[in-house]
Enzyme design. Structure first.
Site, PDB file in Angstrom:
ATOM      1  N   ASP A  43       3.312  -1.780  14.547  1.00  0.00           N
ATOM      2  CA  ASP A  43       3.784  -2.644  13.336  1.00  0.00           C
ATOM      3  C   ASP A  43       4.806  -1.494  12.209  1.00  0.00           C
ATOM      4  O   ASP A  43       3.951  -0.325  12.140  1.00  0.00           O
ATOM      5  CB  ASP A  43       2.462  -2.803  11.999  1.00  0.00           C
ATOM      6  CG  ASP A  43       3.000  -4.105  11.420  1.00  0.00           C
ATOM      7  OD1 ASP A  43       4.494  -3.575  10.732  1.00  0.00           O
ATOM      8  OD2 ASP A  43       2.570  -4.292  10.982  1.00  0.00           O
ATOM      9  N   SER A  92       5.555  -8.474   8.037  1.00  0.00           N
ATOM     10  CA  SER A  92       4.524  -8.566   9.085  1.00  0.00           C
ATOM     11  C   SER A  92       4.211 -10.090   9.180  1.00  0.00           C
ATOM     12  O   SER A  92       4.150 -10.105  10.611  1.00  0.00           O
ATOM     13  CB  SER A  92       3.639  -7.612   8.783  1.00  0.00           C
ATOM     14  OG  SER A  92       4.203  -6.517   9.129  1.00  0.00           O
ATOM     15  N   THR A 145      -0.455  -9.214  11.027  1.00  0.00           N
ATOM     16  CA  THR A 145      -0.154  -9.370  12.568  1.00  0.00           C
ATOM     17  C   THR A 145      -1.571 -10.181  13.304  1.00  0.00           C
ATOM     18  O   THR A 145      -0.585 -11.341  13.882  1.00  0.00           O
ATOM     19  CB  THR A 145       0.257  -8.494  13.047  1.00  0.00           C
ATOM     20  OG1 THR A 145       1.609  -7.280  12.147  1.00  0.00           O
ATOM     21  CG2 THR A 145       0.103  -9.091  14.701  1.00  0.00           C
ATOM     22  N   ASP A 261       3.115   1.089  10.279  1.00  0.00           N
ATOM     23  CA  ASP A 261       3.982   0.717   9.424  1.00  0.00           C
ATOM     24  C   ASP A 261       3.487   1.082   8.259  1.00  0.00           C
ATOM     25  O   ASP A 261       4.217   1.221   7.042  1.00  0.00           O
ATOM     26  CB  ASP A 261       3.511  -1.048   9.338  1.00  0.00           C
ATOM     27  CG  ASP A 261       3.968  -2.267   8.332  1.00  0.00           C
ATOM     28  OD1 ASP A 261       5.047  -1.912   8.330  1.00  0.00           O
ATOM     29  OD2 ASP A 261       3.239  -2.402   7.376  1.00  0.00           O
ATOM     30  N   HIS A 304       9.154  -5.325  12.825  1.00  0.00           N
ATOM     31  CA  HIS A 304      10.101  -4.842  11.987  1.00  0.00           C
ATOM     32  C   HIS A 304      10.383  -3.190  12.078  1.00  0.00           C
ATOM     33  O   HIS A 304       9.246  -2.544  12.716  1.00  0.00           O
ATOM     34  CB  HIS A 304      10.133  -5.482  11.434  1.00  0.00           C
ATOM     35  CG  HIS A 304       8.946  -4.823  10.081  1.00  0.00           C
ATOM     36  ND1 HIS A 304       8.515  -4.037   9.910  1.00  0.00           N
ATOM     37  CD2 HIS A 304       8.026  -6.087  10.032  1.00  0.00           C
ATOM     38  CE1 HIS A 304       7.220  -3.857   9.098  1.00  0.00           C
ATOM     39  NE2 HIS A 304       6.490  -4.730   9.560  1.00  0.00           N
ATOM     40  N   HIS A 396      10.473  -2.360   4.064  1.00  0.00           N
ATOM     41  CA  HIS A 396      10.984  -2.401   5.512  1.00  0.00           C
ATOM     42  C   HIS A 396      12.812  -2.224   5.843  1.00  0.00           C
ATOM     43  O   HIS A 396      12.871  -2.837   4.798  1.00  0.00           O
ATOM     44  CB  HIS A 396      10.534  -3.474   6.239  1.00  0.00           C
ATOM     45  CG  HIS A 396       9.300  -3.783   6.290  1.00  0.00           C
ATOM     46  ND1 HIS A 396       8.552  -5.369   6.364  1.00  0.00           N
ATOM     47  CD2 HIS A 396       7.887  -3.421   6.368  1.00  0.00           C
ATOM     48  CE1 HIS A 396       7.083  -5.407   6.348  1.00  0.00           C
ATOM     49  NE2 HIS A 396       6.766  -3.631   6.372  1.00  0.00           N
TER      50      HIS A 396
END
Ligand SMILES: [Zn+2]
Length: 434
Positions: A43, A92, A145, A261, A304, A396
């Site tokens: 992630d 996400s 996710t 992430d 991403h 992001h």
């Protein structure tokens, strides 16, 4: 043109034709069908993270730069933009929906389309074909996710609803964090459906078969850097493989290095590298499984980029990995400890593993007086400026991500693609439904 040249052309044209056809026309014609498929998502793991990890892992005593598992498995790139209404930068949820269903949707959506209608996921398709399915993640198991693979919801924030909906997802293995979303009553319902419930890593060995719900933390698993142990996701991944591979019809497994992430959102390079190490170790576990089971395909990608990480910052042509390698705790954990003790300067020096200058100490001291969160921020700024690490956002960014693959049909994932193509290609490799 002489005869030999003409012949060469003719031969290369003959050789080229099927290649061109398979690359551009028939991407959904599987060259050979794997029995098992493993999709692994880092992630927020944009290309800067895998490059950073290479240098972070590099042995400075040798001349060459050692390859990482990412260098070994790289096959292509993928664009990640969400449905048009959400612009170019995905979250996400939309990205996981693309990876799980092959359809672009709005940011925040969990496997529903832009009209909030449920989309069929690869996990549902696998179940219909008698395959086993599972997820192993470092976030709560109902985070965006894994949720996109197992649930449908108009919002990723409906954590309770998503957790409940797992009762009907019929997943064989659910491993990660998220105890707080599973009440005793809900756990009873899972048990009634035949699930074994465990909540401690020491119990993993006792599970040798059957449906398993393993929740090992209240929300997310602890940071790798604070555990000084990078094996958590590897252990969950290995257990998922052991359990799912008992199914004769094969399996589909999602593994997520979820917290790369989270560290990226925090602009926290030391913690991010720890999470990268945990994810890389889990990839190596899967790579070994693929070597031992040539009927298994593994695909690794990111949903991403997070944080706009840069290797080098402030005009300097440098990135100090030995400094990063010496840091023994996350800035969050260090700040918490340093608030609580009088001799905090020694603790900071010892935990960071480098000598902090008088001027830097003064800055940390000012931050410490404002509290834990200010001290954490100040520690991260110190680490960034000393290591020459840069960030552009706490959110992001929209650059393409890498795709890594091994096993049968790995070539399908070569070159440039969209994240929805990854799902469509994997779906095309499922056995034909009866
Ligand atoms: Zn994120």
């Amino acid at each position: 043109m002489n005869l030999s040249k003409t012949l060469t052309w003719a031969v290369s044209a003959l050789v080229m034709l099927p290649l061109v056809a398979s690359a551009n026309v028939n991407i959904h014609e599987a060259p050979s069908r794997p029995k098992n498929m493993i999709i692994m998502v880092g992630d927020g793991m944009g290309p800067a993270y895998t490059s950073a990890y290479r240098y972070y892992q590099n042995n400075p005593d040798t001349e060459e730069i050692e390859q990482t598992v990412f260098d070994r498995l790289l096959v292509g790139m993928a664009s990640t933009y969400p449905a048009r209404q959400s612009g170019y930068v995905t979250d996400s949820a939309a990205s996981a929906t693309a990876l799980a269903t092959g359809v672009k949707t709005y940011n925040g959506a969990i496997s529903v389309d832009i009209n909030k209608r449920p989309l069929t996921s690869i996990m549902q398709m696998a179940k219909q074909r008698g395959m086993a399915i599972g997820v192993a993640v470092t976030s709560q198991v109902n985070h965006a996710t894994p949720a996109a693979y197992l649930a449908h919801n108009e919002s990723r924030r409906n954590y309770e609803e998503i957790a409940k909906s797992y009762l009907t997802a019929d997943a064989d293995v659910i491993l990660g964090g998220g105890q707080k979303y599973f009440s005793e009553a809900l756990l009873e319902q899972f048990k009634a459906k035949g699930y074994q419930h465990i909540d401690d890593f020491s119990q993993l060995d006792s599970i040798t078969k059957g449906k398993t719900l393993g929740l090992f933390a209240d929300v997310q698993l602890p940071w790798v850097i604070d555990q000084q142990d990078s094996t958590q996701l590897s252990l969950l991944t290995q257990k998922a493989l052991d359990l799912l591979s008992q199914n004769e019809q094969g399996f589909v497994l999602l593994v997520e290095g979820s917290l790369i992430d989270w560290a990226g959102h925090n602009n926290d390079i030391a913690t991010a590298m720890g999470e990268m190490h945990g994810f890389a170790n889990a990839i190596e576990v899967v790579e070994q499984f693929v070597r031992a089971n040539p009927d298994t395909l593994m695909v690794v990608t990111a949903d991403h980029n997070t944080g706009g990480l840069s290797i080098g910052a402030n005009g300097e042509y440098a990135w100090d990995t030995s400094l990063l390698q010496g840091i023994k705790a996350s800035p969050a954990a260090l700040a918490e400890q340093a608030i609580a003790v009088d001799d905090w300067q020694a603790l900071v020096n010892q935990t960071l593993g480098f000598d902090v200058t008088t001027e830097e100490l003064q800055r940390l001291s000012n931050a410490r007086m404002q509290g834990k969160s200010a001290l954490e921020t100040s520690l991260k700024q110190l680490i960034d400026s000393r290591s020459f690490t840069g960030w552009t956002t706490s959110g992001h960014t929209g650059g393409d991500v890498q795709v890594f693959a091994a096993g049968p049909a790995a070539d399908l994932f070569k070159g440039n693609q969209d994240n929805t193509d990854i799902a469509e290609k994997m779906m095309s490799l499922l056995p034909r439904s009866q």
